[in-house]
Design an enzyme around this catalytic site. Structure first.
Site, PDB file in Angstrom:
ATOM      1  CE  LYS A  92      24.501  28.453  25.637  1.00 18.31           C
ATOM      2  NZ  LYS A  92      23.399  28.162  26.567  1.00 18.31           N
ATOM      3  CB  SER A 108      21.632  27.940  30.556  1.00 14.27           C
ATOM      4  OG  SER A 108      21.821  26.643  31.080  1.00 14.27           O
ATOM      5  CB  SER A 125      24.970  25.903  29.329  1.00 20.15           C
ATOM      6  OG  SER A 125      23.789  26.426  28.796  1.00 20.15           O
TER       7      SER A 125
END
Lengths: 94, 487
Positions: free
Chosen positions: B79, B178, B154
């Site tokens: 990420k 997330s 997210s």
């Protein structure tokens, strides 16, 4: 209202955020709705309950107080104001 | 022969049996990204040269019988908010545009030390604030199962990347769901470790008492393999736990016989989509048929989870994001009009809307006159969540629930009302508040062929328990499918 325009003006100053007029109008309404929603916590009885600041309460470990390797200048060179080992910023004291 | 439609553990076996090489796998993933990511938007930054170099080094190690780890040579992604010296790290925000970190996050370092090949940085909601990846400052990310739908957030890019076979695994972060929610939306497996299980050093902070890094991959075995690599005490993160890291993969046992499984009734009420309820009930039935005892639980504070979370996470975020002031890193605007103007303009113009909204909310709940009513109160309610789970785990070994109230929603459907977006996280948030572990794995599809996820939650450091139960469920459900876009 739980969150008024005057609150937004004060908080955005504290948070160092410049907002456009359109953003201020929108944010005041949206945050007012959110603050109203979070007020449901008023229903909860927390008498004699201690706060839980983070899950592993008794775990915090300390390092020995000895110097270790640091990034040195590498930590500064990403700055837009980097100049010869220093960071230049606008004048702080008039 | 293509290796794209294989799990991480399957390609590990193929590498061991010399059916392929790390360079071949890496090249195939790079090609897949070039072919498909234009439509999906899962990747923000790549470094082809570095990836192929790492792959070649892995193949050399394999030739000389000097492998570093089980996952040596496997292409993965991370990420964007996880720092790496080989790519920009921007947390999908304009305020960090172009920033390249001078150090690797501990989890990045661990992946490299295990010989994994890092292909690139995954798209995400800006500063991890969002549940749909619609808050990325750079480009949207779409659900590989249906490009009109969101991948969740997210860690939307991480989920989409694995779902569309661009990488064999990704590291996401989970503050309120997330990792688990996008895993559910994209039909993959994602695990949020216990708070403190994995180091947060070098991970751009959103809410420091809630954030955790975790694996996102095709299967339970894959997540187990990655977790063993990234978990462990780190002296650079004083919130990491000094608890030994098991070999989660070798210990994996598909068995729930004699286990007590809690079903919290508050997670099965109004607002839960019929197809989700049906699929999750089916999973519960599978556990029962395999020897588990199903125990109904009540977790009455569940309805306060979202409110508690948004107060605490916004408050912590307002503090963590105060460092983005244009001084030491990232972009800088408005300095010609003085220091205060530099702060206000840099932050006002370069933070996205959702980020600004949460900073304002967080600053407000911490401000004089409101601190006790909101923040201090929320921290006490947080204790009640921890107590609820402690009580539940005295009766059951783990808890099962839906991961999300509905399958993936359409892009644009919820972003005009922040509060309706926040309510998506209702089933995942409590695990972050209490600091326990949770996993989501695919358990079905709705009538529009959108994936549905089932969540298992275990007590602190019981990752093996939920991995084992998930492994059984995964094998019984047998629904390892790829979205049509992969081909």
């Amino acid at each position: 209202m739980s969150f008024e325009r005057s609150d937004l003006d004060k908080i955005s100053k504290l948070a160092r955020l410049s907002l456009t007029e359109a953003e201020k109008v929108r944010f005041q309404k949206e945050i007012d709705k959110i603050v109203d929603f979070v007020k449901t916590l008023n229903e909860v009885d927390v008498e004699n309950v201690s706060p839980l600041y983070y899950p592993l309460e008794n775990n915090l470990s300390l390092k020995p107080d000895e110097p270790t390797q640091t990034l040195g200048l590498k930590a500064l060179i990403s700055s837009k104001g980097y100049e010869e080992g220093l960071i230049r910023v606008p004048r702080i004291i008039e | 022969m293509s290796f794209l439609k294989k799990s991480l553990v399957e390609v590990v076996k193929d590498l061991k049996e010399n059916k392929t090489s790390s360079v071949t796998l890496t090249k195939e993933c790079i090609e897949q990204i070039k072919r498909k990511d234009g439509k999906i938007g899962a990747i923000l930054y790549t470094n082809e040269e570095k990836a192929l170099e790492a792959a070649a080094q892995s193949d050399e190690r394999r030739k000389n019988n000097r492998l570093l780890n089980t996952i040596d040579g496997v292409p993965v992604a991370i990420k964007d908010m996880i720092l790496s010296v080989d790519f920009p790290s921007t947390a999908a925000s304009k305020i960090l545009e172009g920033y390249v970190a001078p150090y690797d996050a501990t989890v990045t370092k661990k992946l490299k030390e295990a010989g994994a090949v890092i292909l690139g940085k995954n798209n995400q909601d800006e500063f991890a604030m969002g549940s749909s990846n619609e808050n990325s400052a750079f480009k949207p990310c779409y659900n590989p199962w249906n490009l009109e739908h969101t991948p969740g957030g997210s860690s939307g890019g991480s989920a989409a990347c694995v779902s569309a076979a661009m990488a064999y695994g990704s590291l996401g972060t989970d503050t309120g769901g997330s990792i688990r929610q996008p895993a559910a939306f994209c039909g993959i497996t994602g695990l949020k470790p216990t708070y403190g299980r994995v180091s947060r050093y070098g991970v751009i902070a959103f809410a420091s008492s809630l954030d955790q890094v975790g694996p996102m991959a095709r299967t339970v075995e894959d997540c187990a393999a990655i977790l063993s690599v990234i978990a462990g005490y780190d002296e650079k993160d004083s919130t990491s736990a000094q608890v030994a890291v098991p070999d989660y993969l070798s210990n994996l046992k598909a068995c729930v016989k004699g286990k007590k499984v809690g079903v919290p009734k508050e997670y099965f009420t109004k607002g839960l989509d019929d197809s989700v309820q049906h699929s999750v009930n089916n999973s519960i039935e599978i556990l029962r048929k395999n020897g588990a005892e199903i125990v109904e639980l009540s977790m009455p504070n569940t309805k306060y989870a979202v409110a508690t979370y948004y107060i605490i996470s916004a408050a912590e975020a307002s503090s963590n994001l105060s460092r983005y002031d244009g001084v030491r890193y990232g972009a800088r605007l408005g300095e010609e009009k003085g220091l205060l103007n530099m702060y206000e303009e840099t932050r006002g113009r370069l933070f996205g809307e959702e980020v600004k909204r949460r900073i304002v909310l967080g600053t407000f709940v911490l401000s004089s006159g409101y601190y006790d009513a909101y923040y201090a109160k929320a921290q006490k309610v947080r204790r009640l969540f921890a107590n609820d789970f402690k009580e539940a785990f005295s009766k059951v070994d783990f808890i099962i629930s839906p991961t999300t109230p509905t399958p993936s929603f359409k892009v644009g459907e919820k972003n005009s009302d922040p509060l309706s977006m926040y309510l998506n996280d209702i089933y995942t948030i409590s695990a972050n508040l209490a600091g326990i572990c949770g996993i989501s794995l695919p358990c079905g599809f709705d009538n529009k062929s959108l994936p549905i996820g089932v969540q298992l939650m275990g007590k602190a450091f019981d990752e093996q328990v939920i991995l084992d139960a998930s492994y059984l469920l995964q094998n019984e459900l047998n629904i390892n499918k790829y979205p049509p876009i992969v081909d």
